[in-house]
Design a protein around this motif. Sequence first.
Motif, mmCIF file in Angstrom:
data_model
loop_
_atom_site.group_PDB
_atom_site.id
_atom_site.type_symbol
_atom_site.label_atom_id
_atom_site.label_comp_id
_atom_site.label_asym_id
_atom_site.label_seq_id
_atom_site.Cartn_x
_atom_site.Cartn_y
_atom_site.Cartn_z
ATOM 1 N N HIS A 161 -10.960 88.939 44.162
ATOM 2 C CA HIS A 161 -11.538 88.859 46.179
ATOM 3 C C HIS A 161 -10.109 88.799 46.857
ATOM 4 O O HIS A 161 -9.133 88.199 46.388
ATOM 5 N N GLY A 162 -10.796 88.922 47.644
ATOM 6 C CA GLY A 162 -9.591 89.308 49.325
ATOM 7 C C GLY A 162 -9.834 87.174 49.362
ATOM 8 O O GLY A 162 -11.403 87.100 48.974
ATOM 9 N N LEU A 163 -9.392 88.093 50.753
ATOM 10 C CA LEU A 163 -10.540 86.614 52.349
ATOM 11 C C LEU A 163 -10.318 87.721 53.308
ATOM 12 O O LEU A 163 -9.493 87.918 53.671
ATOM 13 N N SER A 164 -11.341 86.790 54.378
ATOM 14 C CA SER A 164 -11.086 87.027 55.894
ATOM 15 C C SER A 164 -9.748 86.530 56.537
ATOM 16 O O SER A 164 -9.206 87.144 57.444
ATOM 17 N N VAL A 165 -9.927 85.327 56.584
ATOM 18 C CA VAL A 165 -9.085 84.660 56.868
ATOM 19 C C VAL A 165 -9.083 84.641 58.760
ATOM 20 O O VAL A 165 -7.739 85.272 59.021
ATOM 21 N N GLY A 166 -9.810 84.843 59.117
ATOM 22 C CA GLY A 166 -10.094 85.220 60.909
ATOM 23 C C GLY A 166 -10.477 86.590 61.199
ATOM 24 O O GLY A 166 -10.387 86.876 62.567
ATOM 25 N N GLN A 167 -10.648 87.525 60.054
ATOM 26 C CA GLN A 167 -10.819 89.392 60.295
ATOM 27 C C GLN A 167 -12.662 89.140 59.959
ATOM 28 O O GLN A 167 -13.324 88.443 60.143
ATOM 29 N N HIS A 168 -12.399 89.824 61.887
ATOM 30 C CA HIS A 168 -14.285 90.018 62.126
ATOM 31 C C HIS A 168 -14.675 88.582 62.168
ATOM 32 O O HIS A 168 -16.181 88.541 62.426
ATOM 33 N N LEU B 211 -6.837 86.257 46.995
ATOM 34 C CA LEU B 211 -5.443 87.051 47.288
ATOM 35 C C LEU B 211 -5.760 88.727 47.455
ATOM 36 O O LEU B 211 -5.581 89.470 47.083
ATOM 37 N N ARG B 212 -5.691 88.793 49.124
ATOM 38 C CA ARG B 212 -5.943 90.262 49.498
ATOM 39 C C ARG B 212 -5.520 90.790 49.095
ATOM 40 O O ARG B 212 -3.749 91.492 49.083
ATOM 41 N N TRP B 213 -5.552 92.277 49.270
ATOM 42 C CA TRP B 213 -4.684 93.522 48.372
ATOM 43 C C TRP B 213 -3.651 93.916 49.120
ATOM 44 O O TRP B 213 -2.511 93.787 48.675
ATOM 45 N N ASN B 214 -3.448 93.376 50.706
ATOM 46 C CA ASN B 214 -2.222 94.026 51.236
ATOM 47 C C ASN B 214 -1.556 92.855 51.733
ATOM 48 O O ASN B 214 -0.655 93.443 52.965
ATOM 49 N N ALA B 215 -1.558 91.719 50.768
ATOM 50 C CA ALA B 215 -0.823 89.889 51.362
ATOM 51 C C ALA B 215 -0.069 90.195 50.922
ATOM 52 O O ALA B 215 0.950 89.391 50.509
ATOM 53 N N LEU B 216 1.071 91.281 50.821
ATOM 54 C CA LEU B 216 1.836 91.332 49.615
ATOM 55 C C LEU B 216 3.116 92.107 51.329
ATOM 56 O O LEU B 216 2.246 92.715 51.359
ATOM 57 N N HIS C 55 -11.398 93.994 53.204
ATOM 58 C CA HIS C 55 -10.470 92.268 53.432
ATOM 59 C C HIS C 55 -10.856 90.842 52.535
ATOM 60 O O HIS C 55 -10.269 90.533 51.880
ATOM 61 N N SER C 56 -11.695 91.768 51.979
ATOM 62 C CA SER C 56 -12.779 90.565 51.247
ATOM 63 C C SER C 56 -12.761 91.561 49.963
ATOM 64 O O SER C 56 -13.204 90.453 48.698
ATOM 65 N N LEU C 57 -13.612 93.118 49.261
ATOM 66 C CA LEU C 57 -13.448 93.195 48.512
ATOM 67 C C LEU C 57 -12.336 93.972 47.954
ATOM 68 O O LEU C 57 -12.098 94.340 46.118
ATOM 69 N N ARG C 58 -11.662 94.056 48.379
ATOM 70 C CA ARG C 58 -10.777 94.962 48.266
ATOM 71 C C ARG C 58 -8.985 93.866 47.374
ATOM 72 O O ARG C 58 -8.840 93.111 48.281
ATOM 73 N N VAL C 59 -8.566 94.563 46.192
ATOM 74 C CA VAL C 59 -7.863 93.725 45.621
ATOM 75 C C VAL C 59 -7.200 94.340 45.237
ATOM 76 O O VAL C 59 -6.614 95.093 44.731
ATOM 77 N N PRO C 60 -5.520 93.220 44.939
ATOM 78 C CA PRO C 60 -3.965 93.772 44.202
ATOM 79 C C PRO C 60 -4.400 93.921 43.070
ATOM 80 O O PRO C 60 -5.275 93.759 42.353
#
Length: 453
Positions: A297-304, A13-18, A315-320
């Motif tokens: 951890h987070g996830l890219s899912v298409g980013q970069h 779950l990525r930090w900002n996917a909320l 998007h991969s290192l930053r977590v909620p």
Amino acid sequence: MTPNILLFACDDLRWNALSGMGHPQVKTPHLDRLMEAGTTFSRCYIPGSLVPAVCMPSRAMLHTGRQLFNISGSGEDIPDDHASLGACLGEKGYDTFHTGKWHNGRRCFNNHFKDGEAVFFGGMDDQWNMPLNHYDKTGKYGNRLPYVLDPKHESVVRYRQCDYTSGGRHATDVFADTACEFLEGRKDGDPPFFLSVALTAPHDPRNTLEEFHSMYPAETIPLPGNFLSQHPLDTGELRVRDEMLAEIPRNPSEVRQHIADYYAMTSHLDDAFGRVHDTLEKAGLAESTLIIFTSDHGLSVGQHGLMGKQNLYDHSLRVPLVMAGPGLQKGARINELVCHFDLFQTLCELTDHETPCGLDSRSLIPVMEGKPGRNELYLAYGSTIRGLLQGHWKLIEYASPGYRGTQLFDLESDPMETFDQSRNPDQVPRLKDMRARLKELAVTCSDNGFLSL
């Protein structure tokens, strides 16, 4: 009163996917409610991983309060002489209970928890038929279940190491229901509890209940602002399993479907958290419980141009990370740099327990009182990528045999990490200083696995 602790951890779950973090598409009303009731750390990071299964070292760090190069191996096992949050709380009289994913070794599981149910040993599996285990007081966890992979075309019998499977129930619901049953079984006079709930969502395979998929039609999902058809540099892991989940170059329609499924899984886990939170309140335990929500951890899912988490982008290192409960400020947002493994010392202090020796964890209490967080963080992935997060600047160095690459980002003006300033003449002094500091921290962190810079 000694507080109870509920640790609710997600996978990927990525930090900002909320929605509470301002995401315009994702719907997470129950977690938004938690954020309103507690303190949100908007710059919480993991320091990386040395293996593609980032969840394994990340969870080892979280449970032991140790940094990446101070855990044993890649976290596949936690040695008996490493203090852990569950073990420390158990020694102080807490009832310690775990349900869900445990990716840090069967052998050591009972060292950390006195009880559990629906325990999944591993990294990923079928969300609808998850291999699960009852708590085994002997600690052996040696049962196996036979199955035939393709009964229409073969009769080969294979075995899964587990006591039972979720049998058509989604793992998110199994783990949440188990947590609810634990809370409903609490009685007056019981010792305080440490309830660890570790989901396998929103990790792939990203399939969930249709009611959640229907919330996110793929054709309505916008691509992220940092979407690329391919990654511009060789990360050393461009053909790892996660990256092969979508065709290369990336197809926008396919990526939109992946993102839609990711959002659906996220709304499902939000619903599951809501049920656990409601059960906590109905049992009269909410006012005496510290609630922590985070991810490994987070996830890219298409980013970069990436799909996985085998990189050093935010998007991969930053977590909620959200904390709510007795004594904690409500509705607070903290933008200081912290690590997810800082939870260990923080919870020791919030429960008035002596902090064990050998931790790299730092208490978040001073940060919650307005003090500065960490001023820098050494980042690592595998043997090919190293980085330094210093203030709002991030340096990423790529090195593999015959290849070198550098990126420099200003996260304040460029939070999506789209404008590489490593070739900007104005940034030459900063680049030099950050490279020098990166080398110093490699020594400090006992990192001997990166090629000479």
